[in-house]
Design a protein around this motif. Sequence first.
Motif, PDB file in Angstrom:
ATOM      1  N   LEU A 148     -70.157  17.558 -28.831  1.00 15.92           N
ATOM      2  CA  LEU A 148     -68.868  17.853 -28.218  1.00 15.92           C
ATOM      3  C   LEU A 148     -68.872  17.470 -26.739  1.00 15.92           C
ATOM      4  O   LEU A 148     -69.854  17.730 -26.027  1.00 15.92           O
ATOM      5  N   PRO A 149     -67.771  16.886 -26.253  1.00 12.57           N
ATOM      6  CA  PRO A 149     -67.692  16.542 -24.827  1.00 12.57           C
ATOM      7  C   PRO A 149     -67.906  17.747 -23.906  1.00 12.57           C
ATOM      8  O   PRO A 149     -68.566  17.629 -22.874  1.00 12.57           O
ATOM      9  N   ILE A 150     -67.372  18.906 -24.274  1.00 12.88           N
ATOM     10  CA  ILE A 150     -67.536  20.100 -23.445  1.00 12.88           C
ATOM     11  C   ILE A 150     -69.003  20.516 -23.368  1.00 12.88           C
ATOM     12  O   ILE A 150     -69.478  20.969 -22.322  1.00 12.88           O
ATOM     13  N   TYR A 151     -69.739  20.353 -24.438  1.00 16.94           N
ATOM     14  CA  TYR A 151     -71.160  20.680 -24.442  1.00 16.94           C
ATOM     15  C   TYR A 151     -71.920  19.737 -23.506  1.00 16.94           C
ATOM     16  O   TYR A 151     -72.789  20.165 -22.750  1.00 16.94           O
ATOM     17  N   LYS A 152     -71.588  18.454 -23.566  1.00 16.10           N
ATOM     18  CA  LYS A 152     -72.274  17.468 -22.736  1.00 16.10           C
ATOM     19  C   LYS A 152     -72.042  17.742 -21.251  1.00 16.10           C
ATOM     20  O   LYS A 152     -72.974  17.646 -20.444  1.00 16.10           O
ATOM     21  N   VAL A 153     -70.810  18.084 -20.881  1.00 12.59           N
ATOM     22  CA  VAL A 153     -70.509  18.385 -19.477  1.00 12.59           C
ATOM     23  C   VAL A 153     -71.214  19.673 -19.053  1.00 12.59           C
ATOM     24  O   VAL A 153     -71.734  19.764 -17.943  1.00 12.59           O
ATOM     25  N   THR A 154     -71.263  20.652 -19.940  1.00 13.13           N
ATOM     26  CA  THR A 154     -71.948  21.907 -19.626  1.00 13.13           C
ATOM     27  C   THR A 154     -73.447  21.677 -19.465  1.00 13.13           C
ATOM     28  O   THR A 154     -74.081  22.274 -18.591  1.00 13.13           O
ATOM     29  N   TYR A 155     -74.005  20.811 -20.268  1.00 16.27           N
ATOM     30  CA  TYR A 155     -75.415  20.451 -20.121  1.00 16.27           C
ATOM     31  C   TYR A 155     -75.657  19.783 -18.766  1.00 16.27           C
ATOM     32  O   TYR A 155     -76.646  20.061 -18.094  1.00 16.27           O
ATOM     33  N   ASP A 156     -74.727  18.913 -18.375  1.00 14.14           N
ATOM     34  CA  ASP A 156     -74.829  18.281 -17.050  1.00 14.14           C
ATOM     35  C   ASP A 156     -74.756  19.327 -15.943  1.00 14.14           C
ATOM     36  O   ASP A 156     -75.475  19.230 -14.943  1.00 14.14           O
TER      37      ASP A 156
ATOM     38  N   GLY B 260     -63.581  23.815 -17.713  1.00 20.18           N
ATOM     39  CA  GLY B 260     -62.406  24.688 -17.801  1.00 20.18           C
ATOM     40  C   GLY B 260     -61.222  24.022 -18.476  1.00 20.18           C
ATOM     41  O   GLY B 260     -60.554  24.623 -19.317  1.00 20.18           O
ATOM     42  N   ARG B 261     -60.951  22.773 -18.119  1.00 20.35           N
ATOM     43  CA  ARG B 261     -59.846  22.043 -18.752  1.00 20.35           C
ATOM     44  C   ARG B 261     -60.080  21.892 -20.251  1.00 20.35           C
ATOM     45  O   ARG B 261     -59.183  22.109 -21.066  1.00 20.35           O
ATOM     46  N   GLN B 262     -61.310  21.526 -20.613  1.00 20.76           N
ATOM     47  CA  GLN B 262     -61.616  21.341 -22.031  1.00 20.76           C
ATOM     48  C   GLN B 262     -61.558  22.667 -22.795  1.00 20.76           C
ATOM     49  O   GLN B 262     -61.044  22.719 -23.918  1.00 20.76           O
ATOM     50  N   ALA B 263     -62.074  23.720 -22.194  1.00 19.77           N
ATOM     51  CA  ALA B 263     -62.071  25.036 -22.859  1.00 19.77           C
ATOM     52  C   ALA B 263     -60.637  25.545 -23.047  1.00 19.77           C
ATOM     53  O   ALA B 263     -60.306  26.071 -24.120  1.00 19.77           O
ATOM     54  N   ASN B 264     -59.802  25.391 -22.031  1.00 17.86           N
ATOM     55  CA  ASN B 264     -58.412  25.830 -22.164  1.00 17.86           C
ATOM     56  C   ASN B 264     -57.664  25.010 -23.211  1.00 17.86           C
ATOM     57  O   ASN B 264     -56.880  25.560 -23.983  1.00 17.86           O
ATOM     58  N   GLY B 265     -57.918  23.721 -23.239  1.00 10.00           N
ATOM     59  CA  GLY B 265     -57.289  22.875 -24.254  1.00 10.00           C
ATOM     60  C   GLY B 265     -57.740  23.249 -25.651  1.00 10.00           C
ATOM     61  O   GLY B 265     -56.933  23.314 -26.590  1.00 10.00           O
ATOM     62  N   TRP B 266     -59.016  23.512 -25.808  1.00 11.43           N
ATOM     63  CA  TRP B 266     -59.567  23.900 -27.104  1.00 11.43           C
ATOM     64  C   TRP B 266     -59.001  25.250 -27.536  1.00 11.43           C
ATOM     65  O   TRP B 266     -58.654  25.444 -28.702  1.00 11.43           O
ATOM     66  N   ARG B 267     -58.877  26.163 -26.583  1.00 10.93           N
ATOM     67  CA  ARG B 267     -58.335  27.493 -26.901  1.00 10.93           C
ATOM     68  C   ARG B 267     -56.883  27.380 -27.350  1.00 10.93           C
ATOM     69  O   ARG B 267     -56.478  28.010 -28.331  1.00 10.93           O
ATOM     70  N   LYS B 268     -56.094  26.586 -26.660  1.00 14.35           N
ATOM     71  CA  LYS B 268     -54.682  26.412 -27.033  1.00 14.35           C
ATOM     72  C   LYS B 268     -54.550  25.762 -28.405  1.00 14.35           C
ATOM     73  O   LYS B 268     -53.669  26.120 -29.178  1.00 14.35           O
ATOM     74  N   ALA B 269     -55.413  24.822 -28.690  1.00 11.74           N
ATOM     75  CA  ALA B 269     -55.372  24.139 -29.986  1.00 11.74           C
ATOM     76  C   ALA B 269     -55.822  25.016 -31.132  1.00 11.74           C
ATOM     77  O   ALA B 269     -55.426  24.803 -32.279  1.00 11.74           O
ATOM     78  N   SER B 270     -56.637  26.023 -30.831  1.00  4.70           N
ATOM     79  CA  SER B 270     -57.189  26.860 -31.906  1.00  4.70           C
ATOM     80  C   SER B 270     -56.318  28.062 -32.235  1.00  4.70           C
ATOM     81  O   SER B 270     -56.572  28.747 -33.223  1.00  4.70           O
ATOM     82  N   VAL B 271     -55.313  28.332 -31.430  1.00  5.40           N
ATOM     83  CA  VAL B 271     -54.462  29.519 -31.678  1.00  5.40           C
ATOM     84  C   VAL B 271     -53.347  29.187 -32.629  1.00  5.40           C
ATOM     85  O   VAL B 271     -52.866  28.167 -32.794  1.00  5.40           O
TER      86      VAL B 271
END
Length: 113
Positions: free
Chosen positions: A7-15, A102-113
């Motif tokens: 996942l892109p969010i995982y890769k950025v968090t790893y960075d 943060g942008r990716q997490a908020n987007g993922w949260r909105k898409a999952s609701v």
Amino acid sequence: MALHTNLPIYKVTYDLLGEVTDIVKNMPRDFKASIGAKIQLECVELMVLIFRANVATHKAQYLTELIERLQVTELLLRVSKDKRFISTGQYAKAIDLTNQIGRQANGWRKASV
């Protein structure tokens, strides 16, 4: 479901974890074990929450917690910069990564609701 490590969010968090590890290495000894360790722990917890959200049926609770912990990470980084434990350049690079997360997490949260 994608593997969480792809996942892109995982890769950025790893960075972010890698950047924070480099930042903490150069912190004053007195604050390395307190503030530095807390920042690193929060980054690891972000990665765990990404995994949990990826495998969960109801992702919103994990993503909300991820966003909250991201705020804590940003706060600790800001205090570190304000107290001159880290440079402005290090702070800017880390905050850029937290903004991406943060942008990716908020987007993922909105898409999952």
